[in-house]
Design an enzyme around this catalytic site. Structure first.
Site, PDB file in Angstrom:
ATOM      1  CG  PHE A  40     -31.058 -25.208  21.861  1.00 61.45           C
ATOM      2  CD1 PHE A  40     -29.955 -24.912  20.932  1.00 61.45           C
ATOM      3  CD2 PHE A  40     -31.383 -23.914  22.363  1.00 61.45           C
ATOM      4  CE1 PHE A  40     -29.756 -23.588  20.481  1.00 61.45           C
ATOM      5  CE2 PHE A  40     -31.286 -22.853  21.919  1.00 61.45           C
ATOM      6  CZ  PHE A  40     -30.466 -22.465  21.066  1.00 61.45           C
TER       7      PHE A  40
ATOM      8  CG  HIS B 209      12.019  11.859  -5.373  1.00 59.49           C
ATOM      9  ND1 HIS B 209      11.096  12.131  -6.022  1.00 59.49           N
ATOM     10  CD2 HIS B 209      11.574  11.887  -4.285  1.00 59.49           C
ATOM     11  CE1 HIS B 209      10.054  12.195  -5.255  1.00 59.49           C
ATOM     12  NE2 HIS B 209      10.323  12.202  -4.057  1.00 59.49           N
ATOM     13  CD  GLU B 210      13.744   9.989  -1.003  1.00 57.26           C
ATOM     14  OE1 GLU B 210      13.803  10.632  -0.223  1.00 57.26           O
ATOM     15  OE2 GLU B 210      12.981   9.377  -1.522  1.00 57.26           O
TER      16      GLU B 210
ATOM     17  CG  HIS C 134      12.470  15.087  -0.494  1.00 59.64           C
ATOM     18  ND1 HIS C 134      11.534  15.853  -0.816  1.00 59.64           N
ATOM     19  CD2 HIS C 134      12.152  13.971  -1.089  1.00 59.64           C
ATOM     20  CE1 HIS C 134      10.350  15.251  -1.290  1.00 59.64           C
ATOM     21  NE2 HIS C 134      10.981  13.937  -1.602  1.00 59.64           N
TER      22      HIS C 134
ATOM     23  CG  ASP D 149       7.350  13.854  -1.971  1.00 55.73           C
ATOM     24  OD1 ASP D 149       7.416  13.084  -0.733  1.00 55.73           O
ATOM     25  OD2 ASP D 149       8.139  13.597  -2.686  1.00 55.73           O
TER      26      ASP D 149
END
Ligand code: ATP
Length: 501
Positions: free
Chosen positions: A36, A337-338, A341, A412
């Site tokens: 060991f 959606h875009e 923005h 967002d």
């Protein structure tokens, strides 16, 4: 005597075991314990050997290509300047000895990942004509107490030996992620970490002006506040140099460096790419040039075109395009959606849209890329209101065209609410100047609602008048997947509906 320990043990142990066996003692437990202990020693020693090899391999690797000079590092002018001034202490050794200046032992480079800290350390080794050895903080971490400390000792020893072998008078040791081993000592559970750090401090204290070869320790971290004060006190890491994200000029410089070995088409505007890559680190800019070359190869183009660079920015910023298939209705909703923005952004801040895209990338189904503004450190209430309106533009467009909203606006709203928080904390709302602690969840809800409801109404009012722009842009976007800022502005001005807010 010490070095013959192994030989003595090899001779004595078998004789002892034989003696015990003849006396009738059960020697099995002794054998097991010896096995060991041998396994433990082997692992610990093997581990140390690994680091030395790794460090050696790294340093050999660092020595193979042409040495890296400060000219090959883009931007970072202030960091380079500060570093060169510090290194002159190493170069002008005689002068500093005459004046009795104590030697520079350590230089700490702090800043976000990929900003060129490793490059600066390599250039420092070249500038001072030193050998270069590198290791990372995590390589010193082991579960056995004392192994990390042994590795630190080996690293310094190897650096000295390497410098002597190569006939250099100095060595630069670079430890990346120093916070892994140099974190604040709590005196408690992490005895192994404490020992490693103690060993590092001891090695630093052992650096003397008269010593040859001289050692300069450089280290990098992006969590300077985590470091133990023993490490950052004067006399140890004497110089702290900030290596920040590059500004526009720096980005241009870095792009130019990585463009040197690549064919660029006539008239490529790297300055525009530097403008669009606001917030990118040196590593990200290197990746932009590399990805652009890959796009050129895919299209079998002999040179990199401006469009390849633009696509590469999107890839580095948002991730690779995904193959997510969506229905026609979903694509139309995402496009509107875009556009919501983009139209809001163009109305509140003309010229701000760089591109609208309808291709799924990373987590996003579509996105608007904005032209970066001048670097700003102060924001007015009007500016922040406009930012909130741009964030709400996507949801407002969905409401206008479908009468309801989708889950696509979640991110967002997070953006909008974090701007409201900034406004409240800066005394820019009707609540006046207040202490954050005076706000209950209920009062936060009220102020969010009042600001966001009012701005949502204003946004819808703006977009209502732009139905024509929406429909014409939607047509192109669904067919072509992208709409450039210029195309988009042309559509708006043709619709003759650009209104001032
Ligand atoms: P980390 O903190 O993650 O270890 P780092 O700050 O040490 O990062 P480097 O390893 O020096 O970053 O840089 C990674 C790569 O990014 C470099 O090999 C180089 O290609 C590019 N790079 C980063 N900064 C610059 C720069 N200022 N000029 C040129 N190239 C750079």
């Amino acid at each position: 005597m010490l070095k013959y320990y192994r030989e003595i043990a090899i001779g004595v142990v078998p004789v002892l075991l034989l003696f015990l066996l003849l006396r009738g003692v059960n020697i099995v437990p002794f054998i097991l314990i010896s096995l060991f202990a041998a396994a433990f020693l082997y692992t610990a020693k093997g581990g140390r050997g690994n680091l030395t090899a790794a460090a050696g391999k790294r340093s050999r690797r660092a020595n193979l290509p042409a040495p890296l000079s400060f000219e090959q590092i883009g931007g970072q002018e202030r960091a380079k300047q500060e570093l060169i001034e510090s290194l002159d202490f190493l170069v002008k050794q005689e002068e500093i000895a005459k004046l009795g200046i104590r030697p520079m032992k350590g230089i700490l480079l702090t800043g976000p990942p990929g900003t060129g800290k490793t490059l600066l350390a390599k250039a420092a080794a070249h500038y001072t004509d030193s050998v270069y050895m590198a290791a990372s903080g995590s390589e010193f971490v082991e579960m056995y107490v004392g192994v990390g400390a042994g590795r630190v000792r080996d690293l310094f020893k190897d650096a000295r030996q390497k410098a002597e072998k190569e006939g250099k008078s100095s060595a630069v040791i670079f430890i990346d992620e120093i916070d892994v081993i140099g974190g604040k000592r709590d005196g408690g559970q992490h005895r192994e970490y404490d020992q490693t750090l103690n060993q590092l401090l001891t090695e630093m204290d052992g650096i003397h002006t008269s010593e040859s070869p001289r050692i300069l320790l450089m280290a990098a971290t992006n969590r300077k506040e985590m470091l133990d004060s023993a490490l950052t006190r004067p006399g140890r890491f004497d110089r702290h140099i900030g290596v920040d994200l590059p500004d526009k000029k720096g980005r241009h410089h870095i792009l130019a460096i990585h463009a040197k070995n690549k064919p660029l088409a006539e008239g490529i505007n790297l300055e525009k790419i530097a403008e669009e890559s606001f917030g990118f680190s040196g590593a990200q800019l290197e990746s932009v040039m590399n990805e652009a070359a890959i796009y050129a190869m895919r299209e079998q183009s002999a040179a990199i075109q401006q469009s390849h660079l633009s696509m590469a920015i999107d890839k580095v910023m948002m991730g690779e395009k995904t193959d997510r298939e969506s229905t026609k209705e979903e694509r139309e909703r995402v496009a509107l959606h875009e556009l919501g923005h983009a139209i809001t952004a163009e109305l509140v801040n003309p010229g701000s849209v760089s591109q609208v895209a309808l291709s799924p990338r990373g987590q996003a189904l579509g996105y608007v890329r904005h032209n970066p503004q001048e670097d700003r450190y102060l924001y007015t209430r009007e500016f922040l209101n406009n930012q909130i309106m741009v964030a709400l533009g996507g949801a407002a467009a969905e409401e206008l065209f479908y009468g309801d909203r989708s889950t696509g606006s979640r991110g967002d709203f997070d953006t909008a609410m974090s701007i409201v928080r900034t406004m409240v904390e800066s005394g820019l709302t009707e609540l006046g100047i207040i202490d954050n602690h005076m706000m209950t969840p209920d009062s936060w809800a009220k102020v969010n609602k009042s600001i966001l409801d009012e701005l949502m109404l204003r946004t819808k009012g703006l977009l209502q008048a732009q139905r024509d722009v929406f429909l014409r842009s939607l047509d192109i976007l669904v067919k072509e997947e992208t709409l450039s800022g210029e195309q988009f502005r042309k559509l708006i001005s043709e619709a003759g509906s650009l209104q001032s807010v």
